[in-house]
Scaffold this motif. Structure first.
Motif, PDB file in Angstrom:
ATOM      1  N   GLY A  45       0.796  -1.222   0.000  1.00  0.00           N
ATOM      2  CA  GLY A  45       0.000   0.000   0.000  1.00  0.00           C
ATOM      3  C   GLY A  45       0.826   1.269   0.000  1.00  0.00           C
ATOM      4  O   GLY A  45       0.283   2.351  -0.142  1.00  0.00           O
ATOM      5  N   THR A  46       2.145   1.134   0.165  1.00  0.00           N
ATOM      6  CA  THR A  46       2.994   2.321   0.100  1.00  0.00           C
ATOM      7  C   THR A  46       2.763   2.999  -1.249  1.00  0.00           C
ATOM      8  O   THR A  46       2.740   2.346  -2.279  1.00  0.00           O
ATOM      9  N   VAL A  47       2.546   4.310  -1.224  1.00  0.00           N
ATOM     10  CA  VAL A  47       2.339   5.051  -2.460  1.00  0.00           C
ATOM     11  C   VAL A  47       3.686   5.591  -2.926  1.00  0.00           C
ATOM     12  O   VAL A  47       4.395   6.276  -2.187  1.00  0.00           O
ATOM     13  N   MET A  48       4.014   5.253  -4.147  1.00  0.00           N
ATOM     14  CA  MET A  48       5.244   5.697  -4.791  1.00  0.00           C
ATOM     15  C   MET A  48       4.854   6.801  -5.767  1.00  0.00           C
ATOM     16  O   MET A  48       4.034   6.587  -6.655  1.00  0.00           O
ATOM     17  N   THR A  49       5.412   7.995  -5.596  1.00  0.00           N
ATOM     18  CA  THR A  49       5.077   9.136  -6.443  1.00  0.00           C
ATOM     19  C   THR A  49       6.303   9.583  -7.216  1.00  0.00           C
ATOM     20  O   THR A  49       7.379   9.744  -6.631  1.00  0.00           O
ATOM     21  N   SER A  60       1.598   8.248  -9.865  1.00  0.00           N
ATOM     22  CA  SER A  60       1.846   7.449  -8.663  1.00  0.00           C
ATOM     23  C   SER A  60       1.299   6.042  -8.839  1.00  0.00           C
ATOM     24  O   SER A  60       0.453   5.791  -9.691  1.00  0.00           O
ATOM     25  N   ALA A  61       1.813   5.142  -8.017  1.00  0.00           N
ATOM     26  CA  ALA A  61       1.388   3.739  -8.016  1.00  0.00           C
ATOM     27  C   ALA A  61       1.542   3.203  -6.605  1.00  0.00           C
ATOM     28  O   ALA A  61       2.305   3.750  -5.805  1.00  0.00           O
ATOM     29  N   GLN A  62       0.840   2.126  -6.307  1.00  0.00           N
ATOM     30  CA  GLN A  62       0.959   1.496  -4.994  1.00  0.00           C
ATOM     31  C   GLN A  62       1.881   0.285  -5.062  1.00  0.00           C
ATOM     32  O   GLN A  62       1.873  -0.467  -6.034  1.00  0.00           O
ATOM     33  N   VAL A  63       2.641   0.121  -3.992  1.00  0.00           N
ATOM     34  CA  VAL A  63       3.510  -1.036  -3.841  1.00  0.00           C
ATOM     35  C   VAL A  63       2.640  -2.223  -3.413  1.00  0.00           C
ATOM     36  O   VAL A  63       1.785  -2.095  -2.538  1.00  0.00           O
ATOM     37  N   ARG A  64       2.853  -3.362  -4.033  1.00  0.00           N
ATOM     38  CA  ARG A  64       2.095  -4.579  -3.711  1.00  0.00           C
ATOM     39  C   ARG A  64       2.719  -5.305  -2.501  1.00  0.00           C
ATOM     40  O   ARG A  64       3.786  -4.946  -2.039  1.00  0.00           O
ATOM     41  N   ASP A  65       2.051  -6.354  -2.061  1.00  0.00           N
ATOM     42  CA  ASP A  65       2.479  -7.120  -0.883  1.00  0.00           C
ATOM     43  C   ASP A  65       3.920  -7.607  -0.971  1.00  0.00           C
ATOM     44  O   ASP A  65       4.611  -7.684   0.037  1.00  0.00           O
ATOM     45  N   ASP A  66       4.371  -7.951  -2.170  1.00  0.00           N
ATOM     46  CA  ASP A  66       5.723  -8.490  -2.321  1.00  0.00           C
ATOM     47  C   ASP A  66       6.772  -7.409  -2.567  1.00  0.00           C
ATOM     48  O   ASP A  66       7.927  -7.709  -2.857  1.00  0.00           O
ATOM     49  N   GLY A  67       6.367  -6.126  -2.463  1.00  0.00           N
ATOM     50  CA  GLY A  67       7.303  -5.017  -2.638  1.00  0.00           C
ATOM     51  C   GLY A  67       7.432  -4.531  -4.065  1.00  0.00           C
ATOM     52  O   GLY A  67       8.147  -3.575  -4.339  1.00  0.00           O
ATOM     53  N   THR A  68       6.716  -5.172  -4.999  1.00  0.00           N
ATOM     54  CA  THR A  68       6.833  -4.769  -6.398  1.00  0.00           C
ATOM     55  C   THR A  68       5.861  -3.637  -6.717  1.00  0.00           C
ATOM     56  O   THR A  68       4.866  -3.421  -6.023  1.00  0.00           O
ATOM     57  N   TYR A  69       6.183  -2.906  -7.772  1.00  0.00           N
ATOM     58  CA  TYR A  69       5.337  -1.818  -8.247  1.00  0.00           C
ATOM     59  C   TYR A  69       5.369  -1.824  -9.775  1.00  0.00           C
ATOM     60  O   TYR A  69       6.270  -2.397 -10.382  1.00  0.00           O
ATOM     61  N   TYR A  79      12.677  11.610 -13.343  1.00  0.00           N
ATOM     62  CA  TYR A  79      11.755  11.845 -12.238  1.00  0.00           C
ATOM     63  C   TYR A  79      12.475  11.757 -10.899  1.00  0.00           C
ATOM     64  O   TYR A  79      13.388  10.958 -10.734  1.00  0.00           O
ATOM     65  N   ASN A  80      11.997  12.570  -9.936  1.00  0.00           N
ATOM     66  CA  ASN A  80      12.351  12.395  -8.532  1.00  0.00           C
ATOM     67  C   ASN A  80      11.237  11.539  -7.934  1.00  0.00           C
ATOM     68  O   ASN A  80      10.071  11.661  -8.330  1.00  0.00           O
ATOM     69  N   VAL A  81      11.588  10.671  -6.981  1.00  0.00           N
ATOM     70  CA  VAL A  81      10.631   9.689  -6.481  1.00  0.00           C
ATOM     71  C   VAL A  81      10.506   9.784  -4.960  1.00  0.00           C
ATOM     72  O   VAL A  81      11.504   9.932  -4.252  1.00  0.00           O
ATOM     73  N   GLY A  82       9.274   9.699  -4.457  1.00  0.00           N
ATOM     74  CA  GLY A  82       9.005   9.689  -3.024  1.00  0.00           C
ATOM     75  C   GLY A  82       8.127   8.502  -2.658  1.00  0.00           C
ATOM     76  O   GLY A  82       7.442   7.935  -3.517  1.00  0.00           O
ATOM     77  N   PHE A  83       8.115   8.152  -1.373  1.00  0.00           N
ATOM     78  CA  PHE A  83       7.408   6.960  -0.895  1.00  0.00           C
ATOM     79  C   PHE A  83       6.680   7.286   0.405  1.00  0.00           C
ATOM     80  O   PHE A  83       7.304   7.754   1.359  1.00  0.00           O
ATOM     81  N   VAL A  84       5.381   6.999   0.471  1.00  0.00           N
ATOM     82  CA  VAL A  84       4.599   7.260   1.679  1.00  0.00           C
ATOM     83  C   VAL A  84       3.762   6.035   1.995  1.00  0.00           C
ATOM     84  O   VAL A  84       2.971   5.583   1.156  1.00  0.00           O
ATOM     85  N   ALA A  85       3.917   5.493   3.206  1.00  0.00           N
ATOM     86  CA  ALA A  85       3.111   4.352   3.638  1.00  0.00           C
ATOM     87  C   ALA A  85       1.698   4.833   3.950  1.00  0.00           C
ATOM     88  O   ALA A  85       1.493   5.985   4.324  1.00  0.00           O
ATOM     89  N   GLN A  86       0.729   3.946   3.797  1.00  0.00           N
ATOM     90  CA  GLN A  86      -0.671   4.318   3.978  1.00  0.00           C
ATOM     91  C   GLN A  86      -1.319   3.578   5.135  1.00  0.00           C
ATOM     92  O   GLN A  86      -1.612   2.407   5.029  1.00  0.00           O
ATOM     93  N   GLY A  87      -1.523   4.256   6.242  1.00  0.00           N
ATOM     94  CA  GLY A  87      -2.308   3.764   7.368  1.00  0.00           C
ATOM     95  C   GLY A  87      -2.014   2.359   7.831  1.00  0.00           C
ATOM     96  O   GLY A  87      -0.892   1.882   7.770  1.00  0.00           O
ATOM     97  N   SER A  88      -3.055   1.658   8.283  1.00  0.00           N
ATOM     98  CA  SER A  88      -2.867   0.338   8.863  1.00  0.00           C
ATOM     99  C   SER A  88      -2.486  -0.707   7.829  1.00  0.00           C
ATOM    100  O   SER A  88      -2.016  -1.772   8.184  1.00  0.00           O
ATOM    101  N   ASP A  89      -2.669  -0.414   6.537  1.00  0.00           N
ATOM    102  CA  ASP A  89      -2.231  -1.350   5.501  1.00  0.00           C
ATOM    103  C   ASP A  89      -0.713  -1.328   5.363  1.00  0.00           C
ATOM    104  O   ASP A  89      -0.127  -2.148   4.679  1.00  0.00           O
ATOM    105  N   ALA A  90      -0.060  -0.363   6.006  1.00  0.00           N
ATOM    106  CA  ALA A  90       1.357  -0.153   5.801  1.00  0.00           C
ATOM    107  C   ALA A  90       2.236  -1.213   6.455  1.00  0.00           C
ATOM    108  O   ALA A  90       3.325  -1.467   5.993  1.00  0.00           O
ATOM    109  N   ALA A  91       1.796  -1.819   7.524  1.00  0.00           N
ATOM    110  CA  ALA A  91       2.641  -2.812   8.193  1.00  0.00           C
ATOM    111  C   ALA A  91       1.791  -3.947   8.743  1.00  0.00           C
ATOM    112  O   ALA A  91       1.603  -4.067   9.942  1.00  0.00           O
ATOM    113  N   PRO A  92       1.262  -4.771   7.875  1.00  0.00           N
ATOM    114  CA  PRO A  92       0.404  -5.851   8.361  1.00  0.00           C
ATOM    115  C   PRO A  92       1.195  -6.875   9.175  1.00  0.00           C
ATOM    116  O   PRO A  92       2.363  -7.104   8.908  1.00  0.00           O
ATOM    117  N   GLU A  93       0.532  -7.450  10.136  1.00  0.00           N
ATOM    118  CA  GLU A  93       1.121  -8.528  10.936  1.00  0.00           C
ATOM    119  C   GLU A  93       1.462  -9.676   9.986  1.00  0.00           C
ATOM    120  O   GLU A  93       0.664 -10.031   9.133  1.00  0.00           O
TER     121      GLU A  93
END
Length: 144
Positions: A45-49, A60-69, A79-93
């Protein structure tokens, strides 16, 4: 049908077939890869901009469970690139049974997404991460 109507229909059909106007002069490429954070896949769910500092083009695009985008279509350029995690989806157990036990016991606490991705990487202007998209397929991994 009159000859004039037939001619108009043929002209309209020709216009539809050719796109009725100027084509997009920009060139595009695709970009894909993996985002890792301290050697592990970045949180799902990390948003890559990506922002082109010269033109202002952004996507922008979202990073998938396996870290791919994947950016299936991006304007060719740098391009310059930034990364922002999104809420509780950001670090699932990672252990689903443990997660269910925490939820059932009322002990689950959503992670603070601001603590997951270091602040330096959150803005394309400050991340120090960049990529160049060329025509065709491009691949770039980001290690944060």
């Amino acid at each position: 049908m009159s000859r004039m109507m037939i001619s108009l229909c043929l002209l309209a059909a020709a216009g539809i077939a050719t796109g009725c106007g100027a084509s997009d002069p920009r060139e595009y490429g695709s970009l894909s890869g993996m985002v890792t954070l301290q050697g592990k896949p970045a949180p799902a769910g990390t948003v890559m901009t990506m922002i082109n500092p010269d033109t202002g083009a952004a996507t922008s695009a979202q990073v998938r469970d396996d870290g791919t985008y994947t950016f299936p279509r991006a304007i060719v350029g740098s391009y310059n690139v930034g990364f922002v995690a999104q809420g509780s989806d950001a670090a699932p157990e990672t252990d689903p049974d443990r997660l269910m036990d925490q939820i059932a016991a009322g002990q689950y606490k959503a992670p603070d997404s601001s603590a997951i991705i270091p602040e330096k990487f959150r803005s394309p202007d400050s991340s120090g991460q960049s990529v160049t998209v060329d025509k065709g397929e491009n691949n770039m991994d980001f290690n944060l």
